[in-house]
Design a protein around this motif. Structure first.
Motif, PDB file in Angstrom:
ATOM      1  N   LEU A 165      14.577 -37.040  32.931  1.00 53.46           N
ATOM      2  CA  LEU A 165      13.911 -36.474  34.104  1.00 53.46           C
ATOM      3  C   LEU A 165      13.166 -35.232  33.618  1.00 53.46           C
ATOM      4  N   PRO A 166      11.895 -35.349  33.255  1.00 54.12           N
ATOM      5  CA  PRO A 166      11.192 -34.298  32.493  1.00 54.12           C
ATOM      6  C   PRO A 166      11.190 -32.923  33.148  1.00 54.12           C
ATOM      7  N   TRP A 167      11.194 -32.859  34.483  1.00 52.90           N
ATOM      8  CA  TRP A 167      11.164 -31.555  35.151  1.00 52.90           C
ATOM      9  C   TRP A 167      12.458 -30.777  34.982  1.00 52.90           C
ATOM     10  N   ARG A 168      13.490 -31.416  34.459  1.00 54.65           N
ATOM     11  CA  ARG A 168      14.743 -30.718  34.169  1.00 54.65           C
ATOM     12  C   ARG A 168      14.652 -29.905  32.880  1.00 54.65           C
ATOM     13  N   GLU A 169      13.681 -30.221  32.034  1.00 56.81           N
ATOM     14  CA  GLU A 169      13.559 -29.529  30.748  1.00 56.81           C
ATOM     15  C   GLU A 169      13.198 -28.066  30.957  1.00 56.81           C
ATOM     16  N   GLY A 170      13.917 -27.213  30.237  1.00 53.28           N
ATOM     17  CA  GLY A 170      13.717 -25.772  30.390  1.00 53.28           C
ATOM     18  C   GLY A 170      14.511 -25.163  31.531  1.00 53.28           C
ATOM     19  N   GLN A 171      15.276 -25.988  32.243  1.00 58.15           N
ATOM     20  CA  GLN A 171      16.038 -25.524  33.396  1.00 58.15           C
ATOM     21  C   GLN A 171      17.527 -25.454  33.068  1.00 58.15           C
ATOM     22  N   PRO A 172      18.289 -24.628  33.793  1.00 50.81           N
ATOM     23  CA  PRO A 172      19.750 -24.654  33.632  1.00 50.81           C
ATOM     24  C   PRO A 172      20.287 -26.034  33.982  1.00 50.81           C
TER      25      PRO A 172
END
Length: 298
Positions: free
Chosen positions: A267-274
């Motif tokens: 789920l690419p939008w999770r990258e860089g997120q906690p």
């Protein structure tokens, strides 16, 4: 908040012995060759191995960008098809040491079996078996047993250290923010399975699609997920449900639980997120500090 339940995976009763220490850690695939002559050095492939659990993620280098999208509901049909080219799975690993003779000689190879419990791809009749030969302590070569392929894996030195795996209770999965449906639905049978593993500085999270969506794939045995989601008879909401399967790889950069940060995800939008809420991250920090597979953090 309700009491969190972290169910230790690596100490679950099992007739098979734990995986040898030499296999544990985070491995990156640096080469794939197949029987039809295909060579792949670009796909981002990582395999995390604990005493029993493996988690694997495979993201094509050609995966597109998704702009400001933050959910599957915001993606177009073509973007959803792009995501369907990813792969990944999680489950138990068994290693039969020195089980495969080399040309009937004295040298023998290990035989690894990856028993997939959750899989991004549709069901398959194929078994995942490979012979393993260590070129160095941090480089292992894998050759298929029931399929023709060769893979080279390199272990990240930063993945050495404390290694463990847990399964989240359904309530804890909601607290961790990896289940999006309402908490009252957590007790129903359609809640997905969730695993978390850590090796040294790295962690991986695997969360399956719902069994209801998995049932849609039951009739697609042996197909590629891309083929399934391209079917015009499949409603777009069903496509999104099939792709609502998260495998994420991240790194813990210190003792602050908020630093459980995702670096690569299906789920690419999770990258860089906690990866988790602060409270769940803190509980996982306690588990790491104790190295206690039977710990019961709150």
């Amino acid at each position: 908040m309700a009491r969190m339940t972290l169910l230790p995976y690596d100490v679950q009763p099992d007739t098979a012995p734990p995986v040898p220490q030499s296999y544990r850690g985070l491995w990156r695939r640096t080469l794939l060759t197949t029987g039809d002559g295909r060579i792949d050095r670009e796909t981002r492939v990582f395999w995390m191995q604990t005493a029993r659990l493996h988690i694997d993620i495979r993201v094509p280098a050609t995966r597109g960008t998704f702009g400001t999208a933050s959910a599957l509901a915001e993606l177009t049909c073509e973007q959803l098809i792009d995501l369907a080219a990813q792969m990944g799975f999680a489950g138990a690993t068994t290693v039969d040491e020195a089980a495969v003779a080399i040309d009937a000689g004295d040298d023998r190879l290990d035989r690894c079996t990856w028993h997939r419990q959750i899989d991004f791809s549709p069901p398959s009749n194929a078994r995942d078996l490979g012979t393993m030969r260590f070129e160095t302590p941090h480089v292992v070569l894998e050759d298929g047993i029931e399929a023709v392929y060769h893979e080279r894996w390199e272990r990240d030195p930063a993945s050495l250290g404390a290694t463990w795996a847990v399964r989240l209770s359904r309530e804890s999965a909601h607290a961790a923010g990896v289940l999006a449906d309402d908490p009252d639905g957590a007790a129903r049978d359609d809640a997905p399975s969730v695993f978390i593993a850590r090796c040294g500085d790295f962690f991986m999270l695997a969360r399956s699609r719902s069994p209801r969506a998995q049932a849609v794939l039951a009739s697609c045995r042996g197909k590629r997920l891309v083929e399934v989601v391209r079917d015009p008879a499949l409603a777009i909401d069903d496509v999104r449900a099939l792709l609502d399967f998260e495998i994420s790889l991240g790194r813990v950069r210190g003792n602050d639980g908020a630093r459980w940060t995702i670096e690569l995800s299906t789920l690419p939008w999770r990258e860089g997120q906690p990866a988790f809420t602060d409270s769940v991250s803190a509980a996982l920090d306690q588990l790491q500090a104790a190295r206690g597979y039977g710990a019961d953090p709150t």
